[in-house]
Design a protein around this motif. Structure first.
Motif, PDB file in Angstrom:
ATOM      1  N   GLY A  88       0.818  -1.218   0.000  1.00  0.00           N
ATOM      2  CA  GLY A  88       0.000   0.000   0.000  1.00  0.00           C
ATOM      3  C   GLY A  88       0.846   1.260   0.000  1.00  0.00           C
ATOM      4  O   GLY A  88       0.566   2.210  -0.742  1.00  0.00           O
ATOM      5  N   PHE A  89       1.900   1.268   0.813  1.00  0.00           N
ATOM      6  CA  PHE A  89       2.791   2.428   0.849  1.00  0.00           C
ATOM      7  C   PHE A  89       3.511   2.600  -0.484  1.00  0.00           C
ATOM      8  O   PHE A  89       3.634   3.717  -0.994  1.00  0.00           O
ATOM      9  N   TRP A  90       3.978   1.505  -1.057  1.00  0.00           N
ATOM     10  CA  TRP A  90       4.674   1.599  -2.347  1.00  0.00           C
ATOM     11  C   TRP A  90       3.744   2.118  -3.436  1.00  0.00           C
ATOM     12  O   TRP A  90       4.188   2.848  -4.330  1.00  0.00           O
ATOM     13  N   ILE A  91       2.470   1.779  -3.372  1.00  0.00           N
ATOM     14  CA  ILE A  91       1.491   2.322  -4.318  1.00  0.00           C
ATOM     15  C   ILE A  91       1.337   3.826  -4.085  1.00  0.00           C
ATOM     16  O   ILE A  91       1.329   4.613  -5.032  1.00  0.00           O
ATOM     17  N   ALA A  92       1.213   4.216  -2.829  1.00  0.00           N
ATOM     18  CA  ALA A  92       1.059   5.636  -2.503  1.00  0.00           C
ATOM     19  C   ALA A  92       2.223   6.459  -3.041  1.00  0.00           C
ATOM     20  O   ALA A  92       2.047   7.617  -3.442  1.00  0.00           O
ATOM     21  N   MET A  93       3.399   5.872  -3.087  1.00  0.00           N
ATOM     22  CA  MET A  93       4.600   6.599  -3.476  1.00  0.00           C
ATOM     23  C   MET A  93       4.901   6.531  -4.977  1.00  0.00           C
ATOM     24  O   MET A  93       5.873   7.128  -5.435  1.00  0.00           O
ATOM     25  N   PHE A 110      -0.836   7.584   3.591  1.00  0.00           N
ATOM     26  CA  PHE A 110      -1.189   6.168   3.537  1.00  0.00           C
ATOM     27  C   PHE A 110      -1.695   5.677   4.885  1.00  0.00           C
ATOM     28  O   PHE A 110      -2.715   4.995   4.962  1.00  0.00           O
ATOM     29  N   ARG A 111      -1.013   6.022   5.968  1.00  0.00           N
ATOM     30  CA  ARG A 111      -1.440   5.560   7.295  1.00  0.00           C
ATOM     31  C   ARG A 111      -2.834   6.107   7.623  1.00  0.00           C
ATOM     32  O   ARG A 111      -3.664   5.400   8.188  1.00  0.00           O
ATOM     33  N   LEU A 112      -3.099   7.378   7.280  1.00  0.00           N
ATOM     34  CA  LEU A 112      -4.419   7.950   7.560  1.00  0.00           C
ATOM     35  C   LEU A 112      -5.524   7.187   6.833  1.00  0.00           C
ATOM     36  O   LEU A 112      -6.528   6.807   7.430  1.00  0.00           O
ATOM     37  N   PHE A 113      -5.330   6.949   5.542  1.00  0.00           N
ATOM     38  CA  PHE A 113      -6.352   6.219   4.787  1.00  0.00           C
ATOM     39  C   PHE A 113      -6.481   4.775   5.274  1.00  0.00           C
ATOM     40  O   PHE A 113      -7.579   4.230   5.317  1.00  0.00           O
ATOM     41  N   ASP A 138      -5.596  -2.329   1.597  1.00  0.00           N
ATOM     42  CA  ASP A 138      -4.383  -1.508   1.615  1.00  0.00           C
ATOM     43  C   ASP A 138      -4.019  -0.999   0.220  1.00  0.00           C
ATOM     44  O   ASP A 138      -3.471   0.106   0.089  1.00  0.00           O
ATOM     45  N   VAL A 139      -4.325  -1.772  -0.804  1.00  0.00           N
ATOM     46  CA  VAL A 139      -4.137  -1.288  -2.173  1.00  0.00           C
ATOM     47  C   VAL A 139      -5.014  -0.052  -2.383  1.00  0.00           C
ATOM     48  O   VAL A 139      -4.561   0.966  -2.928  1.00  0.00           O
ATOM     49  N   LEU A 140      -6.264  -0.116  -1.929  1.00  0.00           N
ATOM     50  CA  LEU A 140      -7.167   1.036  -2.071  1.00  0.00           C
ATOM     51  C   LEU A 140      -6.681   2.236  -1.254  1.00  0.00           C
ATOM     52  O   LEU A 140      -6.730   3.373  -1.729  1.00  0.00           O
ATOM     53  N   ALA A 141      -6.210   1.982  -0.039  1.00  0.00           N
ATOM     54  CA  ALA A 141      -5.662   3.073   0.781  1.00  0.00           C
ATOM     55  C   ALA A 141      -4.450   3.690   0.083  1.00  0.00           C
ATOM     56  O   ALA A 141      -4.285   4.911   0.067  1.00  0.00           O
ATOM     57  N   GLY A 142      -3.625   2.841  -0.528  1.00  0.00           N
ATOM     58  CA  GLY A 142      -2.475   3.338  -1.274  1.00  0.00           C
ATOM     59  C   GLY A 142      -2.881   4.178  -2.472  1.00  0.00           C
ATOM     60  O   GLY A 142      -2.291   5.219  -2.753  1.00  0.00           O
ATOM     61  N   LEU A 143      -3.924   3.742  -3.177  1.00  0.00           N
ATOM     62  CA  LEU A 143      -4.411   4.505  -4.336  1.00  0.00           C
ATOM     63  C   LEU A 143      -4.978   5.858  -3.916  1.00  0.00           C
ATOM     64  O   LEU A 143      -4.750   6.872  -4.593  1.00  0.00           O
ATOM     65  N   MET A 144      -5.706   5.894  -2.797  1.00  0.00           N
ATOM     66  CA  MET A 144      -6.243   7.176  -2.312  1.00  0.00           C
ATOM     67  C   MET A 144      -5.114   8.112  -1.883  1.00  0.00           C
ATOM     68  O   MET A 144      -5.147   9.305  -2.188  1.00  0.00           O
ATOM     69  N   ALA A 145      -4.123   7.552  -1.200  1.00  0.00           N
ATOM     70  CA  ALA A 145      -2.979   8.366  -0.791  1.00  0.00           C
ATOM     71  C   ALA A 145      -2.213   8.857  -2.017  1.00  0.00           C
ATOM     72  O   ALA A 145      -1.766  10.014  -2.058  1.00  0.00           O
ATOM     73  N   LEU A 146      -2.070   7.999  -3.024  1.00  0.00           N
ATOM     74  CA  LEU A 146      -1.415   8.377  -4.285  1.00  0.00           C
ATOM     75  C   LEU A 146      -2.134   9.564  -4.919  1.00  0.00           C
ATOM     76  O   LEU A 146      -1.494  10.535  -5.343  1.00  0.00           O
TER      77      LEU A 146
END
Length: 159
Positions: A88-93, A110-113, A138-146
């Motif tokens: 998830g973090f790697w997606i966000a970044m 990412f942590r917030l989402f 976590d993929v979805l949280a990563g996408l929202m953070a992205l």
């Protein structure tokens, strides 16, 4: 719960538990995400195609690892399973500008989402089970953070 030594001796659990970071007694998801940062700094050096390939591989392997660990631990989304936080973090970044400020910002987003679980993350977390469900929220949280990180980078081009 099996001992730390027993858990990290199993390569599949070692990865699913984020190299042992998920066994932190406090905030294992946050500690797991912190463990993902140095690996991101290595991934960030790759060409985009290689980064995307690594991300896809980490996601597919993660579905298996998280499913295996959940069955082993007897809880589908056990708090110690943090491979999903890595991905998830790697997606966000993905596409993040270089610099520690952006790493920190992406980490916080990412942590917030991941913690707040706005729709559809919360729905997926409740309804989709097994390794796929563990990874998907976590993929979805990563996408929202992205999305938020990229909008910030566009709106603050000088940052």
């Amino acid at each position: 719960m099996p001992s730390f030594a027993t858990l990290i001796a199993n390569p599949r659990l070692f990865l699913a538990l984020g190299f042992g970071s998920g066994l932190s007694p406090k905030a294992p998801g946050t500690v797991g995400t912190l463990m993902a940062v140095p690996l991101f700094l290595l991934l960030q050096q790759l060409p985009l195609g290689a980064y995307l390939a690594a991300l896809l591989l980490a996601t597919v392997v993660g579905i298996y690892l998280c499913d295996y660990a959940g069955k082993y631990l007897g809880v589908s989304d056990h708090g110690a399973i943090v491979w999903d936080e890595f991905v998830g973090f790697w997606i966000a970044m993905l596409f993040a500008p270089h610099g520690l400020m952006w790493v920190f910002y992406g980490f916080v987003l990412f942590r917030l989402f991941d913690i707040w679980k706005p729709w559809p993350i919360g729905w997926v977390d409740k309804k989709v089970k097994g390794g796929f469900g563990v990874m998907l929220d976590d993929v979805l949280a990563g996408l929202m953070a992205l999305l938020v990180l990229q909008l910030t980078a566009i709106c603050l081009p000088w940052a």
